[in-house]
Design a protein around this motif. Structure first.
Motif, PDB file in Angstrom:
ATOM      1  N   ARG A  49     -26.121 -77.543 -13.105  1.00  0.00           N
ATOM      2  CA  ARG A  49     -26.741 -78.062 -11.896  1.00  0.00           C
ATOM      3  C   ARG A  49     -25.922 -77.735 -10.645  1.00  0.00           C
ATOM      4  NH1 ARG A  49     -28.307 -84.022 -14.112  1.00  0.00           N
ATOM      5  NH2 ARG A  49     -26.169 -83.916 -14.818  1.00  0.00           N
ATOM      6  N   LEU A  50     -25.558 -76.477 -10.503  1.00  0.00           N
ATOM      7  CA  LEU A  50     -24.785 -76.037  -9.344  1.00  0.00           C
ATOM      8  C   LEU A  50     -25.675 -75.573  -8.205  1.00  0.00           C
ATOM      9  CD1 LEU A  50     -21.939 -74.027 -11.118  1.00  0.00           C
ATOM     10  CD2 LEU A  50     -21.903 -76.395 -10.333  1.00  0.00           C
ATOM     11  N   ILE A  51     -26.875 -75.090  -8.531  1.00  0.00           N
ATOM     12  CA  ILE A  51     -27.796 -74.575  -7.522  1.00  0.00           C
ATOM     13  C   ILE A  51     -29.145 -75.245  -7.724  1.00  0.00           C
ATOM     14  CG2 ILE A  51     -28.928 -72.516  -6.599  1.00  0.00           C
ATOM     15  CD1 ILE A  51     -26.620 -70.864  -7.539  1.00  0.00           C
ATOM     16  N   GLY A  52     -29.722 -75.734  -6.638  1.00  0.00           N
ATOM     17  CA  GLY A  52     -30.990 -76.437  -6.733  1.00  0.00           C
ATOM     18  C   GLY A  52     -32.207 -75.570  -6.553  1.00  0.00           C
ATOM     19  N   GLY A  53     -32.037 -74.286  -6.244  1.00  0.00           N
ATOM     20  CA  GLY A  53     -33.181 -73.411  -6.052  1.00  0.00           C
ATOM     21  C   GLY A  53     -32.976 -72.479  -4.879  1.00  0.00           C
ATOM     22  N   GLY A  54     -34.001 -71.695  -4.598  1.00  0.00           N
ATOM     23  CA  GLY A  54     -33.896 -70.725  -3.513  1.00  0.00           C
ATOM     24  C   GLY A  54     -33.680 -71.375  -2.164  1.00  0.00           C
ATOM     25  N   ASN A  55     -34.321 -72.495  -1.920  1.00  0.00           N
ATOM     26  CA  ASN A  55     -34.145 -73.170  -0.639  1.00  0.00           C
ATOM     27  C   ASN A  55     -32.729 -73.701  -0.492  1.00  0.00           C
ATOM     28  OD1 ASN A  55     -35.299 -74.123   1.849  1.00  0.00           O
ATOM     29  ND2 ASN A  55     -35.206 -76.186   1.016  1.00  0.00           N
ATOM     30  N   ASP A  56     -32.121 -74.083  -1.602  1.00  0.00           N
ATOM     31  CA  ASP A  56     -30.732 -74.546  -1.580  1.00  0.00           C
ATOM     32  C   ASP A  56     -29.816 -73.421  -1.102  1.00  0.00           C
ATOM     33  OD1 ASP A  56     -28.398 -75.896  -1.952  1.00  0.00           O
ATOM     34  OD2 ASP A  56     -28.586 -76.139  -4.102  1.00  0.00           O
ATOM     35  N   VAL A  57     -29.998 -72.226  -1.644  1.00  0.00           N
ATOM     36  CA  VAL A  57     -29.199 -71.072  -1.226  1.00  0.00           C
ATOM     37  C   VAL A  57     -29.443 -70.771   0.249  1.00  0.00           C
ATOM     38  CG1 VAL A  57     -28.745 -68.617  -1.612  1.00  0.00           C
ATOM     39  CG2 VAL A  57     -29.223 -70.121  -3.554  1.00  0.00           C
ATOM     40  N   PHE A  58     -30.698 -70.852   0.655  1.00  0.00           N
ATOM     41  CA  PHE A  58     -31.070 -70.573   2.050  1.00  0.00           C
ATOM     42  C   PHE A  58     -30.366 -71.545   3.001  1.00  0.00           C
ATOM     43  CE2 PHE A  58     -34.082 -70.815   5.666  1.00  0.00           C
ATOM     44  CZ  PHE A  58     -34.099 -69.481   6.013  1.00  0.00           C
ATOM     45  N   VAL A  59     -30.408 -72.833   2.666  1.00  0.00           N
ATOM     46  CA  VAL A  59     -29.760 -73.843   3.503  1.00  0.00           C
ATOM     47  C   VAL A  59     -28.241 -73.667   3.487  1.00  0.00           C
ATOM     48  CG1 VAL A  59     -29.333 -76.324   3.745  1.00  0.00           C
ATOM     49  CG2 VAL A  59     -31.638 -75.496   3.266  1.00  0.00           C
ATOM     50  N   THR A  60     -27.683 -73.287   2.338  1.00  0.00           N
ATOM     51  CA  THR A  60     -26.236 -73.067   2.245  1.00  0.00           C
ATOM     52  C   THR A  60     -25.785 -71.983   3.207  1.00  0.00           C
ATOM     53  OG1 THR A  60     -26.249 -73.723  -0.089  1.00  0.00           O
ATOM     54  CG2 THR A  60     -24.348 -72.471   0.698  1.00  0.00           C
ATOM     55  N   ILE A  61     -26.547 -70.886   3.258  1.00  0.00           N
ATOM     56  CA  ILE A  61     -26.221 -69.811   4.199  1.00  0.00           C
ATOM     57  C   ILE A  61     -26.266 -70.330   5.628  1.00  0.00           C
ATOM     58  CG2 ILE A  61     -26.953 -67.563   5.079  1.00  0.00           C
ATOM     59  CD1 ILE A  61     -28.014 -66.951   2.272  1.00  0.00           C
ATOM     60  N   GLY A  62     -27.281 -71.137   5.924  1.00  0.00           N
ATOM     61  CA  GLY A  62     -27.387 -71.701   7.266  1.00  0.00           C
ATOM     62  C   GLY A  62     -26.227 -72.614   7.603  1.00  0.00           C
ATOM     63  N   VAL A  63     -25.802 -73.440   6.653  1.00  0.00           N
ATOM     64  CA  VAL A  63     -24.676 -74.344   6.877  1.00  0.00           C
ATOM     65  C   VAL A  63     -23.391 -73.552   7.138  1.00  0.00           C
ATOM     66  CG1 VAL A  63     -23.171 -76.024   5.745  1.00  0.00           C
ATOM     67  CG2 VAL A  63     -25.645 -76.283   5.595  1.00  0.00           C
ATOM     68  N   VAL A  64     -23.169 -72.498   6.352  1.00  0.00           N
ATOM     69  CA  VAL A  64     -21.963 -71.679   6.538  1.00  0.00           C
ATOM     70  C   VAL A  64     -21.963 -71.027   7.918  1.00  0.00           C
ATOM     71  CG1 VAL A  64     -20.730 -69.629   5.721  1.00  0.00           C
ATOM     72  CG2 VAL A  64     -21.640 -71.267   4.069  1.00  0.00           C
ATOM     73  N   MET A  65     -23.092 -70.471   8.312  1.00  0.00           N
ATOM     74  CA  MET A  65     -23.173 -69.821   9.616  1.00  0.00           C
ATOM     75  C   MET A  65     -23.008 -70.824  10.747  1.00  0.00           C
ATOM     76  SD  MET A  65     -26.296 -67.128   8.880  1.00  0.00           S
ATOM     77  CE  MET A  65     -26.154 -66.378  10.495  1.00  0.00           C
ATOM     78  N   LEU A  66     -23.656 -71.988  10.627  1.00  0.00           N
ATOM     79  CA  LEU A  66     -23.541 -73.008  11.666  1.00  0.00           C
ATOM     80  C   LEU A  66     -22.112 -73.523  11.770  1.00  0.00           C
ATOM     81  CD1 LEU A  66     -25.059 -74.759  13.733  1.00  0.00           C
ATOM     82  CD2 LEU A  66     -25.502 -76.404  11.896  1.00  0.00           C
ATOM     83  N   GLY A  67     -21.477 -73.784  10.617  1.00  0.00           N
ATOM     84  CA  GLY A  67     -20.105 -74.267  10.638  1.00  0.00           C
ATOM     85  C   GLY A  67     -19.135 -73.236  11.188  1.00  0.00           C
ATOM     86  N   ALA A  68     -19.322 -71.961  10.786  1.00  0.00           N
ATOM     87  CA  ALA A  68     -18.442 -70.903  11.292  1.00  0.00           C
ATOM     88  C   ALA A  68     -18.605 -70.734  12.796  1.00  0.00           C
ATOM     89  CB  ALA A  68     -18.748 -69.593  10.564  1.00  0.00           C
ATOM     90  N   GLY A  69     -19.850 -70.826  13.279  1.00  0.00           N
ATOM     91  CA  GLY A  69     -20.084 -70.708  14.715  1.00  0.00           C
ATOM     92  C   GLY A  69     -19.450 -71.844  15.492  1.00  0.00           C
ATOM     93  N   LEU A  70     -19.575 -73.072  14.968  1.00  0.00           N
ATOM     94  CA  LEU A  70     -18.973 -74.217  15.650  1.00  0.00           C
ATOM     95  C   LEU A  70     -17.458 -74.110  15.652  1.00  0.00           C
ATOM     96  CD1 LEU A  70     -19.166 -76.980  16.987  1.00  0.00           C
ATOM     97  CD2 LEU A  70     -19.249 -78.007  14.698  1.00  0.00           C
ATOM     98  N   LEU A  71     -16.868 -73.692  14.520  1.00  0.00           N
ATOM     99  CA  LEU A  71     -15.418 -73.557  14.447  1.00  0.00           C
ATOM    100  C   LEU A  71     -14.922 -72.491  15.421  1.00  0.00           C
ATOM    101  CD1 LEU A  71     -12.719 -74.268  13.130  1.00  0.00           C
ATOM    102  CD2 LEU A  71     -13.215 -72.599  11.340  1.00  0.00           C
ATOM    103  N   ALA A  72     -15.616 -71.359  15.489  1.00  0.00           N
ATOM    104  CA  ALA A  72     -15.210 -70.298  16.420  1.00  0.00           C
ATOM    105  C   ALA A  72     -15.308 -70.779  17.860  1.00  0.00           C
ATOM    106  CB  ALA A  72     -16.088 -69.065  16.203  1.00  0.00           C
ATOM    107  N   ALA A  73     -16.354 -71.529  18.182  1.00  0.00           N
ATOM    108  CA  ALA A  73     -16.513 -72.035  19.547  1.00  0.00           C
ATOM    109  C   ALA A  73     -15.411 -73.039  19.885  1.00  0.00           C
ATOM    110  CB  ALA A  73     -17.887 -72.686  19.699  1.00  0.00           C
ATOM    111  N   LEU A  74     -15.116 -73.927  18.951  1.00  0.00           N
ATOM    112  CA  LEU A  74     -14.077 -74.924  19.211  1.00  0.00           C
ATOM    113  C   LEU A  74     -12.700 -74.275  19.347  1.00  0.00           C
ATOM    114  CD1 LEU A  74     -15.188 -77.748  16.736  1.00  0.00           C
ATOM    115  CD2 LEU A  74     -15.341 -77.780  19.229  1.00  0.00           C
ATOM    116  N   MET A  75     -12.415 -73.275  18.510  1.00  0.00           N
ATOM    117  CA  MET A  75     -11.123 -72.595  18.604  1.00  0.00           C
ATOM    118  C   MET A  75     -10.985 -71.849  19.920  1.00  0.00           C
ATOM    119  SD  MET A  75      -9.379 -73.371  15.921  1.00  0.00           S
ATOM    120  CE  MET A  75      -8.073 -72.150  15.953  1.00  0.00           C
ATOM    121  N   THR A  76     -12.098 -71.392  20.450  1.00  0.00           N
ATOM    122  CA  THR A  76     -12.061 -70.687  21.735  1.00  0.00           C
ATOM    123  C   THR A  76     -11.829 -71.651  22.889  1.00  0.00           C
ATOM    124  OG1 THR A  76     -13.566 -68.990  20.884  1.00  0.00           O
ATOM    125  CG2 THR A  76     -13.341 -69.158  23.280  1.00  0.00           C
TER     126      THR A  76
END
Length: 388
Positions: A49-76
């Motif tokens: 039960r590590l992956i809940g489906g295709g939408n889970d993967v889709f949301v995971t990609i979105g979370v990573v991108m959103l978090g990376a963008g916020l971290l880059a903005a804050l570091m700047t």
């Protein structure tokens, strides 16, 4: 009759899982009969039960991108205030988890968010400890001895703080990988305290400073620490498994991560102790006796993994032994002829992986069923064999 919203709330509160909710809905709709065969077929395999489906993967990609963008903005913007940056990241990830984990129960996304939260906490603790305890990596490693008072409290706060934050996160969101994080932190604390105890023993005259000739024996004795830690983590994982024989609650998923962590802690010390290999320089030159002991170790781990129905315990074990075989083959190819002993181990490991992948439950029924008493089998995960 319960509404869909009430059933979703029951899933959120960990009263039932998502699969049970779907079965209840199917029962109300009169479509359960068409799906009755599906859970039984799925139960033949270990459900991680590590992956809940295709939408889970889709949301995971979105979370990573959103978090990376916020971290880059804050570091700047406020990069010179690292504690503030990672505090904001921790709050942000917690808020995202309130929706993704608490409301939607997306497994992969929840795991990634949880690990991101732990990373943010460790970054905060690292900066606070360095500033408050005036810690810096010295040019001479021997200078670390003079930092004993600061290191003792700093190590406790660092590892203990991460473990506490992981426990709090698990209490709120029930993300299974937090059990693994807690186990790693507590293992690190055990190593840390033993090291401080030995150091204090030397400085206080209770223990003597080991000579260079004593180093191999000292390091060999040090293997008891990971062995004991691995046994404790393994025992907790087995306790979770026995608590949830059918593997339907979050405790079973926690057990999966505990077995993944306990396997390397058990395998390496047992391999060194039973085969007499060189623990200092990592030389692998096994003779017939060592190869026999290695085969016994593999057989023992295979039997235990079959008994508790956990391939998550067996995979790191076989990977470790297989890596040793590859290492030995590479280092001995230039000066040996014929078939090296570890080539046989590689053949056995590869055959076991293929064989178990093809018929795990049937092998369980053939090996575990006849060799364990019924009283013990009734406490272990049930043996499920698909009828032909």
């Amino acid at each position: 009759m319960l509404s869909r919203a009430q059933l979703d709330d029951a899933v959120t509160r960990q009263i039932i899982d998502a699969e049970q909710r779907d079965q209840l809905i199917a029962l109300a709709d009169g479509t359960l009969g068409a799906r009755a065969e599906r859970p039984q077929a799925q139960s033949l395999d270990e459900n991680m039960r590590l992956i809940g489906g295709g939408n889970d993967v889709f949301v995971t990609i979105g979370v990573v991108m959103l978090g990376a963008g916020l971290l880059a903005a804050l570091m700047t913007v406020i990069g010179d205030q690292r504690v503030t940056v990672f505090a904001i990241m921790a709050v942000f990830l917690w808020a995202v988890a309130e929706f993704v984990t608490r409301q939607r129960r997306m497994r992969l996304a929840s795991t990634v968010i949880g690990l991101g939260f732990v990373f943010a906490v460790q970054a905060i603790l690292t900066d606070l400890i360095i500033v408050n305890y005036d810690l810096a990596i010295p040019d001479n490693p021997l200078q670390l001895a003079a930092m004993r008072p600061q290191l003792g409290m700093a190590g406790t706060l660092f590892l203990g703080g991460i473990a506490l934050s992981a426990a709090l996160y698990f209490w709120r969101f029930r993300v299974p990988i937090m059990a693994g994080v807690i186990a790693l932190c507590l293992t690190g604390l055990a190593f840390f305290y033993v090291t401080l105890f030995l150091y204090d023993g030397v400085t206080e005259g209770r223990l003597y400073m080991p000579a260079l000739d004593d180093l191999p024996e000292l390091l060999r004795n040090a293997l008891y620490m990971p062995l004991i830690s691995g046994l404790v983590i393994f025992a907790v994982g087995v306790a979770f498994d026995l608590h949830d024989r059918e593997r339907v609650t979050v405790w079973s998923d926690c057990a999966f991560w505990l077995h993944v962590i306990s396997a390397p802690l058990l395998v390496h010390p047992l391999f060194i102790m039973s085969t007499g290999q060189d623990v200092v320089f990592g030389e692998i030159e096994p003779g017939t006796g060592a190869m026999v002991m290695l085969a016994v170790l593999i057989a023992a781990f295979v039997y235990v993994a079959l008994a508790i129905d956990r391939r998550s315990l067996l995979i790191p074990t076989l990977a470790y032994f297989g890596s040793l075989g590859i290492y030995y083959l590479i280092n001995s190819a230039a000066n040996q002829t014929g078939i090296p002993p570890f080539a046989l181990i590689l053949l056995v490991v590869g055959a076991l992986i293929i064989m178990f992948g093809a018929g795990w439950q049937r092998i369980r029924s053939l090996i575990i069923g006849p060799t364990l008493p019924t009283s013990l089998l009734d406490k272990l995960p049930p043996i499920r064999v698909q009828s032909v």
